[in-house]
Design an enzyme around this catalytic site. Structure first.
Site, PDB file in Angstrom:
ATOM      1  N   ASP A 136     -55.568 -59.013  75.158  1.00  0.00           N
ATOM      2  CA  ASP A 136     -54.719 -57.977  75.750  1.00  0.00           C
ATOM      3  C   ASP A 136     -55.423 -57.427  76.992  1.00  0.00           C
ATOM      4  OD1 ASP A 136     -52.322 -55.906  74.427  1.00  0.00           O
ATOM      5  OD2 ASP A 136     -53.462 -55.247  76.185  1.00  0.00           O
ATOM      6  N   ILE A 137     -54.650 -57.243  78.051  1.00  0.00           N
ATOM      7  CA  ILE A 137     -55.209 -56.799  79.330  1.00  0.00           C
ATOM      8  C   ILE A 137     -55.669 -55.329  79.282  1.00  0.00           C
ATOM      9  CG2 ILE A 137     -53.119 -55.912  80.475  1.00  0.00           C
ATOM     10  CD1 ILE A 137     -53.896 -57.676  82.891  1.00  0.00           C
ATOM     11  N   ASN A 174     -44.711 -54.486  67.402  1.00  0.00           N
ATOM     12  CA  ASN A 174     -43.724 -53.461  67.734  1.00  0.00           C
ATOM     13  C   ASN A 174     -42.377 -54.155  67.955  1.00  0.00           C
ATOM     14  OD1 ASN A 174     -45.648 -51.326  67.788  1.00  0.00           O
ATOM     15  ND2 ASN A 174     -46.317 -52.029  69.802  1.00  0.00           N
ATOM     16  N   GLN A 224     -42.162 -51.352  71.714  1.00  0.00           N
ATOM     17  CA  GLN A 224     -42.183 -52.693  72.315  1.00  0.00           C
ATOM     18  C   GLN A 224     -41.877 -52.588  73.809  1.00  0.00           C
ATOM     19  OE1 GLN A 224     -39.496 -55.604  70.569  1.00  0.00           O
ATOM     20  NE2 GLN A 224     -40.411 -57.294  71.724  1.00  0.00           N
ATOM     21  N   HIS A 243     -44.385 -60.853  69.973  1.00  0.00           N
ATOM     22  CA  HIS A 243     -45.845 -60.930  69.971  1.00  0.00           C
ATOM     23  C   HIS A 243     -46.426 -60.081  68.851  1.00  0.00           C
ATOM     24  CE1 HIS A 243     -44.668 -57.574  72.584  1.00  0.00           C
ATOM     25  NE2 HIS A 243     -45.806 -56.982  72.230  1.00  0.00           N
ATOM     26  N   HIS A 270     -49.981 -58.063  67.784  1.00  0.00           N
ATOM     27  CA  HIS A 270     -51.290 -57.529  68.188  1.00  0.00           C
ATOM     28  C   HIS A 270     -52.273 -57.773  67.038  1.00  0.00           C
ATOM     29  CE1 HIS A 270     -49.804 -54.783  71.514  1.00  0.00           C
ATOM     30  NE2 HIS A 270     -48.674 -54.959  70.850  1.00  0.00           N
TER      31      HIS A 270
HETATM   32  P1  AMP Z   1     -46.024 -53.986  73.223  1.00  0.00           P
HETATM   33  O1  AMP Z   1     -46.108 -52.572  73.756  1.00  0.00           O
HETATM   34  O2  AMP Z   1     -46.146 -54.065  71.734  1.00  0.00           O
HETATM   35  O3  AMP Z   1     -44.810 -54.707  73.754  1.00  0.00           O
HETATM   36  O4  AMP Z   1     -47.305 -54.734  73.754  1.00  0.00           O
HETATM   37  C1  AMP Z   1     -47.411 -55.252  75.043  1.00  0.00           C
HETATM   38  C2  AMP Z   1     -48.880 -55.474  75.301  1.00  0.00           C
HETATM   39  O5  AMP Z   1     -49.006 -56.400  76.363  1.00  0.00           O
HETATM   40  C3  AMP Z   1     -49.662 -54.221  75.716  1.00  0.00           C
HETATM   41  O6  AMP Z   1     -50.706 -53.993  74.775  1.00  0.00           O
HETATM   42  C4  AMP Z   1     -50.205 -54.580  77.112  1.00  0.00           C
HETATM   43  O7  AMP Z   1     -51.505 -54.091  77.327  1.00  0.00           O
HETATM   44  C5  AMP Z   1     -50.176 -56.097  77.070  1.00  0.00           C
HETATM   45  N1  AMP Z   1     -50.075 -56.761  78.358  1.00  0.00           N
HETATM   46  C6  AMP Z   1     -49.205 -56.486  79.372  1.00  0.00           C
HETATM   47  N2  AMP Z   1     -49.391 -57.331  80.389  1.00  0.00           N
HETATM   48  C7  AMP Z   1     -50.373 -58.175  80.013  1.00  0.00           C
HETATM   49  C8  AMP Z   1     -51.030 -59.294  80.639  1.00  0.00           C
HETATM   50  N3  AMP Z   1     -50.702 -59.700  81.867  1.00  0.00           N
HETATM   51  N4  AMP Z   1     -52.008 -59.921  79.965  1.00  0.00           N
HETATM   52  C9  AMP Z   1     -52.363 -59.523  78.732  1.00  0.00           C
HETATM   53  N5  AMP Z   1     -51.794 -58.492  78.084  1.00  0.00           N
HETATM   54  C10 AMP Z   1     -50.822 -57.824  78.717  1.00  0.00           C
END
Ligand code: AMP
Length: 112
Positions: free
Chosen positions: A36-37, A92, A99, A105, A107
């Site tokens: 995760d970024i 989520n 979400q 996805h 986590h």
């Molecule tokens: P959600 O809020 O459950 O949809 O999770 C989305 C997740 O994606 C968040 O934890 C972000 O930090 C992560 N995210 C968004 N863009 C990227 C990316 N380019 N690379 C890796 N993780 C990302």
């Protein structure tokens, strides 16, 4: 039940298709697992299926058995490979649940 249509214009589709880069941990025929970024724990990974599924419910109701079995086994493979002895698995589903990316996805977070 979430009937939202899948939209290719999302960040995880672009990661899956290598349009944008990610820090990959594991890639199989069915699954991609990357960092995760914006990590909220020492280990914070995201697992996505290589298929157009919007959320958990959509994945479970429409993905093939091999996709579903492989996805969960691939997650477990990484958990074992990284020796995570305590961890959380969370997905989520729906905007109101937090979400933000509408490609299914999971986590995987851990303090070790
Ligand atoms: P959600 O809020 O459950 O949809 O999770 C989305 C997740 O994606 C968040 O934890 C972000 O930090 C992560 N995210 C968004 N863009 C990227 C990316 N380019 N690379 C890796 N993780 C990302």
């Amino acid at each position: 039940m979430n009937n939202k249509e899948y939209n290719d214009n999302n960040i995880f589709y672009k990661i899956w298709k290598n349009i944008i880069q990610s820090d990959k941990i594991l890639e199989t025929d069915y699954t991609l697992i990357f960092k995760d970024i914006n990590p909220t724990s020492k280990t914070h990974l995201l697992a996505i299926p290589k298929g157009k599924y919007t959320d958990f419910s959509n994945f479970c109701s429409t993905a093939s058995s091999i996709e579903q079995i492989s996805f969960w086994k691939d997650i477990n493979h990484v958990i074992e490979y990284l020796h995570l002895c305590h961890y959380q698995i969370l997905s989520n589903c729906g905007e109101a649940a937090g979400q933000t990316v509408f490609h299914f996805h999971v986590h995987i977070t851990s303090s070790n």
